[in-house]
Design an enzyme around this catalytic site. Structure first.
Site, PDB file in Angstrom:
ATOM      1  N   SER A 143       0.771  -1.250   0.000  1.00 59.30           N
ATOM      2  CA  SER A 143       0.000   0.000   0.000  1.00 59.30           C
ATOM      3  C   SER A 143       0.801   1.298   0.000  1.00 59.30           C
ATOM      4  CB  SER A 143      -0.940   0.003   1.194  1.00 59.30           C
ATOM      5  OG  SER A 143      -1.876  -1.037   1.034  1.00 59.30           O
TER       6      SER A 143
HETATM    7  C1  59J Z   1      -3.136  -7.522   3.609  1.00 62.97           C
HETATM    8  C2  59J Z   1      -2.002  -8.133   0.739  1.00 62.97           C
HETATM    9  C3  59J Z   1      -1.478  -9.780  -0.927  1.00 62.97           C
HETATM   10  C4  59J Z   1      -1.223  -9.756  -2.387  1.00 62.97           C
HETATM   11  C5  59J Z   1      -4.135  -8.436   3.355  1.00 62.97           C
HETATM   12  C6  59J Z   1      -2.545  -7.420   4.843  1.00 62.97           C
HETATM   13  C7  59J Z   1      -3.304  -8.219  -1.344  1.00 62.97           C
HETATM   14  C8  59J Z   1      -3.423  -8.746  -2.667  1.00 62.97           C
HETATM   15  C9  59J Z   1      -2.538 -10.191  -4.419  1.00 62.97           C
HETATM   16  C10 59J Z   1      -4.544  -9.290   4.349  1.00 62.97           C
HETATM   17  C11 59J Z   1      -2.954  -8.242   5.847  1.00 62.97           C
HETATM   18  C12 59J Z   1      -3.964  -9.188   5.602  1.00 62.97           C
HETATM   19  C13 59J Z   1      -1.719  -9.425  -5.427  1.00 62.97           C
HETATM   20  S1  59J Z   1      -4.972  -4.209   5.720  1.00 62.97           S
HETATM   21  O1  59J Z   1      -1.371  -2.343   3.389  1.00 62.97           O
HETATM   22  O2  59J Z   1      -4.386  -5.124   1.934  1.00 62.97           O
HETATM   23  O3  59J Z   1      -1.328  -0.998   7.265  1.00 62.97           O
HETATM   24  O4  59J Z   1      -2.639  -0.640   8.867  1.00 62.97           O
HETATM   25  O5  59J Z   1      -1.016  -8.502   1.351  1.00 62.97           O
HETATM   26  O6  59J Z   1      -4.120  -7.377  -0.942  1.00 62.97           O
HETATM   27  O7  59J Z   1      -4.368  -8.447  -3.377  1.00 62.97           O
HETATM   28  O8  59J Z   1      -4.346 -10.042   6.587  1.00 62.97           O
HETATM   29  N1  59J Z   1      -3.258  -2.253   5.828  1.00 62.97           N
HETATM   30  N2  59J Z   1      -2.974  -4.373   3.470  1.00 62.97           N
HETATM   31  N3  59J Z   1      -2.816  -7.158   1.221  1.00 62.97           N
HETATM   32  N4  59J Z   1      -2.283  -8.680  -0.505  1.00 62.97           N
HETATM   33  N5  59J Z   1      -2.416  -9.549  -3.127  1.00 62.97           N
HETATM   34  C14 59J Z   1      -4.212  -2.841   4.971  1.00 62.97           C
HETATM   35  C15 59J Z   1      -3.599  -3.070   3.612  1.00 62.97           C
HETATM   36  C16 59J Z   1      -2.547  -2.017   3.447  1.00 62.97           C
HETATM   37  C17 59J Z   1      -3.421  -1.985   7.114  1.00 62.97           C
HETATM   38  C18 59J Z   1      -4.522  -2.555   7.923  1.00 62.97           C
HETATM   39  C19 59J Z   1      -4.859  -3.947   7.469  1.00 62.97           C
HETATM   40  C20 59J Z   1      -3.425  -5.306   2.602  1.00 62.97           C
HETATM   41  C21 59J Z   1      -5.667  -1.591   7.939  1.00 62.97           C
HETATM   42  C22 59J Z   1      -2.660  -6.610   2.549  1.00 62.97           C
HETATM   43  C23 59J Z   1      -2.393  -1.162   7.793  1.00 62.97           C
HETATM   44  O9  59J Z   1      -2.950  -0.858   3.335  1.00 62.97           O
END
Ligand code: 59J
Length: 575
Positions: free
Chosen positions: A304
């Protein structure tokens, strides 16, 4: 006329030789024989009778060409604080042929050297056919002198320099190391070896049998000392950043981590820390993982923290404004009939600023699919990703961007929210520096710069400024990134929580926690990227693990750099 000349020549002919009287002949013959006899006698005398005396004289004084070690240049921080220095040391060596066979003398020698007598005898035995073996290298001059004072035959010394790293594990991977022969092996010691090393000199000397100097005859060539290297690093920031990173890795029982702090105005790297680390002054039993300067040589899937960068492409396209509303419900989306993208929960309508704040994967996907197929990847490329940064650091990683023949929807979507590419922490910091300074990309510099580089325009200035404000909204009380806040200063940034991959794909319970931030927003001075690899505790979100490290490190740095606090409401609110 011709006849006259011939006449003159013939008239000057010497008179014919007179026969020698027999008395004078015998006298001269006797003289010659006597002289020859004396010479022969002297030759016999010198070669046979006085042989050992002469050999002694010859051995006693030998003409030799000796190398003069060149002093290796110092590596300092930006304020001249020493980070790598060369100190004079003495290496002792022996001619095994000349060593005393006597065990009492050998015992004295090994005691003074701190060696075991049996081991020593075995080694002398192995080298018995040779004329050179090291006794002990790089001793303090005093300790070496104590050995030389024993005055044992066959023991010699040579002057050298040894590298010492005052900051030890704090700067280990950045500086790298030299080997015992003063050759750069890793890191900046390797990258700038020829500049640091200088050129050894030569002198002609007269030495006695023990290799001790009798007379310095003359200098053949002066040793040319190596140049000093002034790094961009600020040692105060480096220590502080290292301490905070180490504490966070320990607190969260993580595998490791890396941190980069860049000067937002110049691209200079002010701090670069890694965990695990090692003590370069004592490399016994070091963990080889500690050798890697992860910030430059290792890449990871950023997740992200890429969202602001892909959003810059959206804002530049003219199709989106910071307050454009995107519907992210129901919080999940199916692409290419096989791939499901999810948000943490259903956020409904979100502005672009809201998408960054909530870190909505769906929001980013909706935006990315409106743009041209390669708009986002082209922007990443403009920001320096997928290519070498040109720091000159050995093993600098280029990272990689996808280059498919056909871009599927899922590929365009995931790239926009940070998957399907790899970046180094330094590349990420460099890209955020572009946001921090109004859209100019500055090449990261490990060396101190005398003037700020021009930079290459990579983001439209008004877009960079919009993004900075949007990223400030991400770091506010009540957001997931609130723990990145710094009391007294306005900060901007983005968290990331990325599932790690194994050979079986994305793992269920292994993450990277990332934070990339800029401070102060009023007039950006520093950009910092924190990555914690595989925190094992209860907390693993970027907002919980990496953001607090940013808060402490950025806060301390701004105070150390004397940056005036912001007069701003949000800056006065404690996290
Ligand atoms: C995620 C991913 C993996 C790869 C998902 C993190 C994807 C995806 C395929 C599940 C933990 C989790 C290409 S979420 O970073 O969305 O920083 O406070 O690893 O989505 O499609 O149990 N961040 N993270 N995703 N994958 N593939 C959010 C987000 C981010 C947060 C929290 C939790 C993901 C709010 C991550 C943060 O912004």
């Amino acid at each position: 006329m011709k006849a006259d000349v011939r006449e003159a020549v013939t008239s000057r002919r010497p008179p014919p030789m007179q026969p020698l009287g027999s008395g004078r002949y015998v006298f001269i013959l006797v003289l010659v024989v006597l002289a020859l006899g004396l010479l022969m006698g002297r030759i016999v005398d010198l070669h046979v009778i006085d042989r050992s005396f002469l050999q002694g004289q010859g051995d006693a004084r030998t003409l030799r060409v000796e190398p003069i070690s060149a002093h290796r240049g110092m590596i300092t921080d930006r304020h001249g604080e020493p980070l790598a220095i060369s100190t004079p040391v003495v290496s002792l060596w022996a001619n095994p042929q000349e060593l005393p066979p006597d065990n009492i003398q050998r015992l004295m020698l090994t005691r003074a050297l701190g060696l075991d007598l049996d081991d020593f005898n075995a080694r002398v035995e192995r080298f018995s056919e040779r004329e050179f073996m090291y006794l002990r290298r790089q001793m303090t001059p005093r300790a070496a002198q104590q050995v030389l004072d024993l005055d044992l035959p066959g023991v010699y010394s040579q002057n050298e320099y040894k590298r010492y790293y005052p900051a030890g594990e704090v700067t280990a991977q950045l500086l790298g190391v030299t080997n015992v022969d003063d050759q750069g092996q890793e890191g900046l010691e390797l990258a700038y070896h020829s500049y640091l090393a200088g050129t050894p000199g030569q002198r002609r000397v007269l030495k006695d049998r023990k290799g001790r100097l009798v007379r310095d005859l003359h200098l053949l060539r002066e040793a040319k000392p190596g140049g000093d290297l002034v790094l961009a690093i600020d040692q105060r920031l480096q220590y502080m950043a290292y301490r905070e990173l180490k504490a966070a890795v320990a607190e969260h029982d993580a595998d490791g981590g890396t941190l980069v702090m860049m000067d937002a105005r110049t691209g200079e790297v002010l701090a670069m820390a890694n965990q695990p680390s090692y003590n370069p002054n004592d490399r016994t039993g070091l963990d080889p993982r500690g050798l890697r300067n992860q910030a430059i040589v290792d890449v990871f899937e950023p997740g992200s923290v890429m969202k602001p960068l892909s959003m810059s492409a959206a804002l530049e396209s003219g199709e989106f404004e910071p307050d454009t509303v995107v519907d992210t419900s129901p919080g999940w989306m199916r692409l290419d009939n096989r791939f499901t993208i999810r948000d943490f929960r259903n956020y409904g309508d979100l502005t672009l600023a809201g998408i960054l704040e909530k870190s909505s994967n769906i929001g980013m996907t909706r935006i990315a699919l409106e743009l041209g197929a390669t708009t986002v990847v082209d922007k990443y490329q403009e920001l320096g990703l997928g290519q070498a940064l040109g720091t000159g650091f050995p093993g600098e990683a280029s990272g990689s961007l996808p280059a498919p023949v056909y871009w599927s929807d899922s590929q365009r979507a995931t790239l926009a929210y940070g998957y399907g590419l790899s970046v180094s922490a330094l590349q990420l910091a460099s890209a955020y520096t572009t946001i921090a300074n109004g859209g100019r990309r500055l090449p990261p510099s490990l060396l101190k710069l005398s003037e700020s580089p021009e930079g290459i325009p990579a983001i439209a200035p008004e877009v960079a400024n919009d993004l900075l404000r949007m990223l400030e909204q991400v770091v506010q009380p009540g957001t997931g990134a609130r723990r990145a806040m710094v009391p007294g200063y306005r900060v901007a940034g983005k968290t990331g929580t990325v599932r790690k991959t194994s050979s079986e794909g994305y793992q269920e319970d292994a993450y990277r926690s990332v934070f990339a931030g800029i401070a102060p927003v009023s007039d950006p001075r520093i950009v910092t990227v924190v990555m914690i690899d595989h925190p094992r505790g209860d907390e693993y979100y970027g907002g919980a693990v990496a953001a607090p490290v940013f808060s402490r490190v950025a806060g301390s740095a701004l105070r150390l750099l004397d940056v005036p606090p912001d007069q701003h409401e949000s800056a006065l609110t404690a996290p």
